[in-house]
Design a protein around this motif. Structure first.
Motif, mmCIF file in Angstrom:
data_model
loop_
_atom_site.group_PDB
_atom_site.id
_atom_site.type_symbol
_atom_site.label_atom_id
_atom_site.label_comp_id
_atom_site.label_asym_id
_atom_site.label_seq_id
_atom_site.Cartn_x
_atom_site.Cartn_y
_atom_site.Cartn_z
ATOM 1 N N GLY A 163 0.826 -1.200 0.000
ATOM 2 C CA GLY A 163 0.000 0.000 0.000
ATOM 3 C C GLY A 163 0.855 1.242 0.000
ATOM 4 N N SER A 164 0.213 2.396 0.088
ATOM 5 C CA SER A 164 0.935 3.663 0.110
ATOM 6 C C SER A 164 0.014 4.762 0.605
ATOM 7 C CB SER A 164 1.441 4.024 -1.290
ATOM 8 O OG SER A 164 1.957 5.345 -1.314
ATOM 9 N N GLY A 165 0.608 5.723 1.282
ATOM 10 C CA GLY A 165 -0.158 6.874 1.737
ATOM 11 C C GLY A 165 -0.672 7.740 0.609
ATOM 12 N N ILE A 166 -0.118 7.609 -0.585
ATOM 13 C CA ILE A 166 -0.567 8.469 -1.682
ATOM 14 C C ILE A 166 -2.023 8.209 -2.051
ATOM 15 C CG2 ILE A 166 0.057 6.999 -3.658
ATOM 16 C CD1 ILE A 166 1.253 9.617 -4.904
ATOM 17 N N TYR A 167 -2.517 6.997 -1.811
ATOM 18 C CA TYR A 167 -3.910 6.702 -2.114
ATOM 19 C C TYR A 167 -4.857 7.382 -1.126
ATOM 20 C CZ TYR A 167 -1.610 3.026 -4.778
ATOM 21 O OH TYR A 167 -0.789 2.341 -5.640
ATOM 22 N N ARG A 168 -4.343 7.703 0.042
ATOM 23 C CA ARG A 168 -5.177 8.317 1.073
ATOM 24 C C ARG A 168 -5.391 9.802 0.803
ATOM 25 N NH1 ARG A 168 -6.568 5.997 5.751
ATOM 26 N NH2 ARG A 168 -4.987 4.367 5.421
ATOM 27 N N ILE A 172 -7.252 -1.091 3.620
ATOM 28 C CA ILE A 172 -6.182 -1.169 4.617
ATOM 29 C C ILE A 172 -6.750 -0.972 6.022
ATOM 30 C CG2 ILE A 172 -4.115 -0.004 5.486
ATOM 31 C CD1 ILE A 172 -3.400 0.609 2.555
ATOM 32 N N ASP A 173 -7.567 0.042 6.179
ATOM 33 C CA ASP A 173 -8.111 0.345 7.502
ATOM 34 C C ASP A 173 -8.997 -0.780 8.023
ATOM 35 O OD1 ASP A 173 -6.769 2.746 7.344
ATOM 36 O OD2 ASP A 173 -8.544 3.956 6.902
ATOM 37 N N LEU A 174 -9.811 -1.353 7.144
ATOM 38 C CA LEU A 174 -10.653 -2.477 7.565
ATOM 39 C C LEU A 174 -9.796 -3.677 7.961
ATOM 40 C CD1 LEU A 174 -13.525 -2.338 4.907
ATOM 41 C CD2 LEU A 174 -13.771 -1.954 7.371
ATOM 42 N N ALA A 175 -8.785 -3.982 7.151
ATOM 43 C CA ALA A 175 -7.924 -5.128 7.472
ATOM 44 C C ALA A 175 -7.221 -4.923 8.805
ATOM 45 C CB ALA A 175 -6.909 -5.346 6.355
ATOM 46 N N ARG A 176 -6.775 -3.720 9.071
ATOM 47 C CA ARG A 176 -6.114 -3.455 10.353
ATOM 48 C C ARG A 176 -7.096 -3.489 11.514
ATOM 49 N NH1 ARG A 176 -2.023 1.260 8.022
ATOM 50 N NH2 ARG A 176 -0.300 -0.175 7.530
ATOM 51 N N ALA A 177 -8.286 -2.947 11.304
ATOM 52 C CA ALA A 177 -9.291 -2.957 12.373
ATOM 53 C C ALA A 177 -9.714 -4.378 12.726
ATOM 54 C CB ALA A 177 -10.505 -2.134 11.948
ATOM 55 N N LEU A 178 -9.648 -5.265 11.763
ATOM 56 C CA LEU A 178 -10.019 -6.659 11.993
ATOM 57 C C LEU A 178 -8.837 -7.499 12.492
ATOM 58 C CD1 LEU A 178 -12.260 -6.866 8.861
ATOM 59 C CD2 LEU A 178 -13.034 -7.538 11.139
ATOM 60 N N GLY A 179 -7.680 -6.881 12.651
ATOM 61 C CA GLY A 179 -6.515 -7.593 13.175
ATOM 62 C C GLY A 179 -5.828 -8.469 12.163
ATOM 63 N N TRP A 180 -6.009 -8.177 10.866
ATOM 64 C CA TRP A 180 -5.482 -9.030 9.815
ATOM 65 C C TRP A 180 -4.193 -8.517 9.187
ATOM 66 C CZ3 TRP A 180 -10.719 -9.314 6.722
ATOM 67 C CH2 TRP A 180 -11.647 -10.069 7.443
ATOM 68 N N LEU A 181 -3.756 -7.318 9.541
ATOM 69 C CA LEU A 181 -2.651 -6.704 8.812
ATOM 70 C C LEU A 181 -1.657 -6.090 9.789
ATOM 71 C CD1 LEU A 181 -1.542 -6.058 6.005
ATOM 72 C CD2 LEU A 181 -2.901 -3.963 5.997
ATOM 73 N N ASN A 215 -1.667 -6.175 -4.189
ATOM 74 C CA ASN A 215 -1.358 -4.778 -4.514
ATOM 75 C C ASN A 215 -2.648 -4.096 -4.972
ATOM 76 O OD1 ASN A 215 0.066 -2.387 -5.206
ATOM 77 N ND2 ASN A 215 0.380 -3.120 -7.301
ATOM 78 N N PRO A 216 -3.532 -3.707 -4.052
ATOM 79 C CA PRO A 216 -4.854 -3.212 -4.463
ATOM 80 C C PRO A 216 -4.810 -1.917 -5.248
ATOM 81 C CG PRO A 216 -4.524 -2.887 -2.103
ATOM 82 C CD PRO A 216 -3.394 -3.752 -2.587
ATOM 83 N N GLY A 217 -3.723 -1.141 -5.144
ATOM 84 C CA GLY A 217 -3.632 0.078 -5.917
ATOM 85 C C GLY A 217 -3.354 -0.159 -7.389
ATOM 86 N N GLY A 218 -3.001 -1.389 -7.756
ATOM 87 C CA GLY A 218 -2.706 -1.714 -9.146
ATOM 88 C C GLY A 218 -3.952 -2.094 -9.920
ATOM 89 N N GLY A 219 -3.743 -2.816 -11.011
ATOM 90 C CA GLY A 219 -4.871 -3.278 -11.819
ATOM 91 C C GLY A 219 -5.334 -2.306 -12.883
ATOM 92 N N LEU A 258 -14.854 -5.582 -0.333
ATOM 93 C CA LEU A 258 -14.407 -6.651 -1.222
ATOM 94 C C LEU A 258 -12.902 -6.863 -1.109
ATOM 95 C CD1 LEU A 258 -15.691 -7.258 -4.816
ATOM 96 C CD2 LEU A 258 -13.265 -7.501 -4.294
ATOM 97 N N TRP A 259 -12.130 -5.780 -1.143
ATOM 98 C CA TRP A 259 -10.674 -5.937 -1.111
ATOM 99 C C TRP A 259 -10.174 -6.358 0.266
ATOM 100 C CZ3 TRP A 259 -9.288 -1.009 -4.442
ATOM 101 C CH2 TRP A 259 -9.588 -1.295 -5.774
ATOM 102 N N ALA A 260 -10.841 -5.934 1.323
ATOM 103 C CA ALA A 260 -10.469 -6.458 2.643
ATOM 104 C C ALA A 260 -10.711 -7.962 2.699
ATOM 105 C CB ALA A 260 -11.260 -5.745 3.740
ATOM 106 N N GLY A 261 -11.787 -8.419 2.065
ATOM 107 C CA GLY A 261 -12.057 -9.849 2.014
ATOM 108 C C GLY A 261 -11.083 -10.610 1.140
ATOM 109 N N VAL A 262 -10.578 -9.962 0.085
ATOM 110 C CA VAL A 262 -9.512 -10.578 -0.709
ATOM 111 C C VAL A 262 -8.300 -10.845 0.176
ATOM 112 C CG1 VAL A 262 -7.823 -10.138 -2.532
ATOM 113 C CG2 VAL A 262 -10.241 -9.652 -2.937
ATOM 114 N N TRP A 263 -7.922 -9.835 0.967
ATOM 115 C CA TRP A 263 -6.773 -10.023 1.847
ATOM 116 C C TRP A 263 -7.044 -11.109 2.890
ATOM 117 C CZ3 TRP A 263 -1.928 -10.028 2.131
ATOM 118 C CH2 TRP A 263 -1.251 -10.050 3.363
ATOM 119 N N ALA A 264 -8.254 -11.148 3.414
ATOM 120 C CA ALA A 264 -8.603 -12.204 4.366
ATOM 121 C C ALA A 264 -8.427 -13.574 3.729
ATOM 122 C CB ALA A 264 -10.044 -12.021 4.847
#
Length: 366
Positions: free
Chosen positions: A4-9, A28-37, A121-125, A294-300
């Motif tokens: 990830g990167s702060g530039i997306y924020r 990113i925030d959801l993954a961290r709040a859920l304890g996954w990252l 790399n969710p910022g890609g694609g 969706l992307w938080a679930g991808v990481w999960a």
């Protein structure tokens, strides 16, 4: 590894643009709040240098993109030649740095999986970018440059799977006729960029399945099991790149498909054991509440986490903190859960026939 990167924020394409919403930061925030990252699972994306992109993009275009950021505007000639400064591809303060960071993340992902591994790399694609111009919100083509980096490391079979609602025309253009890259794309029929027809083989490299409006989870399951997985397995890939755009879900404003996020997660789960190297990117997705979920679930899925039935308070607060000018408050389920209810339905004959035609082509050797 999650890149990830702060530039997306802090950056967005403009107040009225479909990408004037938080996407990567929400995931990113959801993954961290859920304890996954945790810190050991996260890498900050570097910014790719122009010289690293000339394998696909022209030097003139890269220079024009950098100058657009420097000047904050473009001339009519540059707008006409390179597609910069348009409604779809506007000039904004980070118009060079943001896409170059996405590409840097993809190139880092290629390095991280050199000896095997999984990277998100969710910022890609950004699969519409062309060598000499921006197209479809995509200034630089991260999937192409990432796959080129994989090939430069000595790989000879890379499978590219694209489940974005829009056809990845830039990636197909880059690898048409290649015997080292096999492409599979499932996308909405009669939707911009109006490419990727069933008969479009890109000189044997692509398997394209355009699907009708209302494409549901039952239909996607058929496509996944009867088309995507057999085409990938037949290629015996040394690496897989999954473009996991989030715009094929029911609530997205830029498609008319009807998937739940379960379809995307099932694709991730099914591809993981098929290769020693897996890179998953983001892509489209224009509803702020559905993209982050969706992307938080991808990481999960990639990291082996259990998705709770209800979001804990900290994660729910992230969803509730967002606003979207296109819509008032969303359905409460988008604020309190991560997983959509399944959106099953009948499997239409046109989808069965499309899958059958592509399977016949596969059986015939391409």
């Amino acid at each position: 590894m999650f890149i990830g990167s702060g530039i997306y924020r802090g950056s967005r394409y403009g107040d009225r643009h479909p990408l004037a919403i938080p996407r990567v930061p929400t995931a990113i925030d959801l993954a961290r709040a859920l304890g996954w990252l945790g810190p050991d699972q996260y890498r900050t994306s570097p910014r790719a240098k122009p010289a690293a992109m000339t394998g696909f993009h022209t030097g003139d275009y890269l220079a024009a993109l950098q100058k657009a950021e420097q000047d904050g505007r473009v001339s009519d000639a540059v707008r006409h030649r390179h597609g910069l400064g348009t409604l779809s591809n506007p000039v904004f303060p980070e118009v060079w740095r943001r896409p170059a960071t996405a590409v840097g993340g993809g190139m880092l992902a290629a390095e991280l999986v050199r000896d095997g591994g999984i990277v998100f790399n969710p910022g890609g694609g950004t699969h519409h970018g062309m060598p000499d111009r921006a197209e479809g919100f995509c200034f630089l083509n991260e999937p192409v440059l990432t796959i080129q980096r994989l090939l430069a490391q000595g790989l000879t079979r890379v499978a590219y799977v694209d489940i974005d609602a829009h056809h990845g025309d830039g990636v197909e253009y880059a690898f048409a006729g290649s015997d080292k890259v096999r492409l599979v794309s499932v996308h909405e029929a009669m939707r911009w960029p109006f490419t990727g027809g069933l008969e479009d083989t890109a000189q044997g490299a692509s398997y394209n399945l355009p699907v009708p409006r209302g494409f549901n989870d039952s239909e996607f399951a058929l496509v996944l099991n009867e088309l995507i997985l057999p085409v990938v397995a037949d290629f015996k890939p040394q690496a897989i790149f999954l473009q996991c755009g989030a715009d094929a879900v029911l609530e997205d404003p830029l498609s008319r498909l009807a998937l739940s996020n379960n379809s995307h997660w099932s694709t991730v789960r099914a591809l993981m054991p098929m290769t020693p190297r897996l890179i998953v990117s983001g892509g489209g997705g224009y509803n702020p509440w559905t993209v982050g979920r969706l992307w938080a679930g991808v990481w999960a899925t990639l990291s082996g986490q259990d998705i709770p039935d209800r979001l804990p308070p900290e994660a729910e607060a992230i969803q509730r903190s967002m606003a979207w000018p296109r819509k008032g408050r969303p359905d409460p389920v988008l604020l309190t859960t991560l997983r959509d209810a399944p959106r099953d339905g009948p499997v239409r004959d046109e989808i069965r026939s499309g899958v059958s035609a592509l399977r016949q082509r596969l059986a015939a050797g391409g």
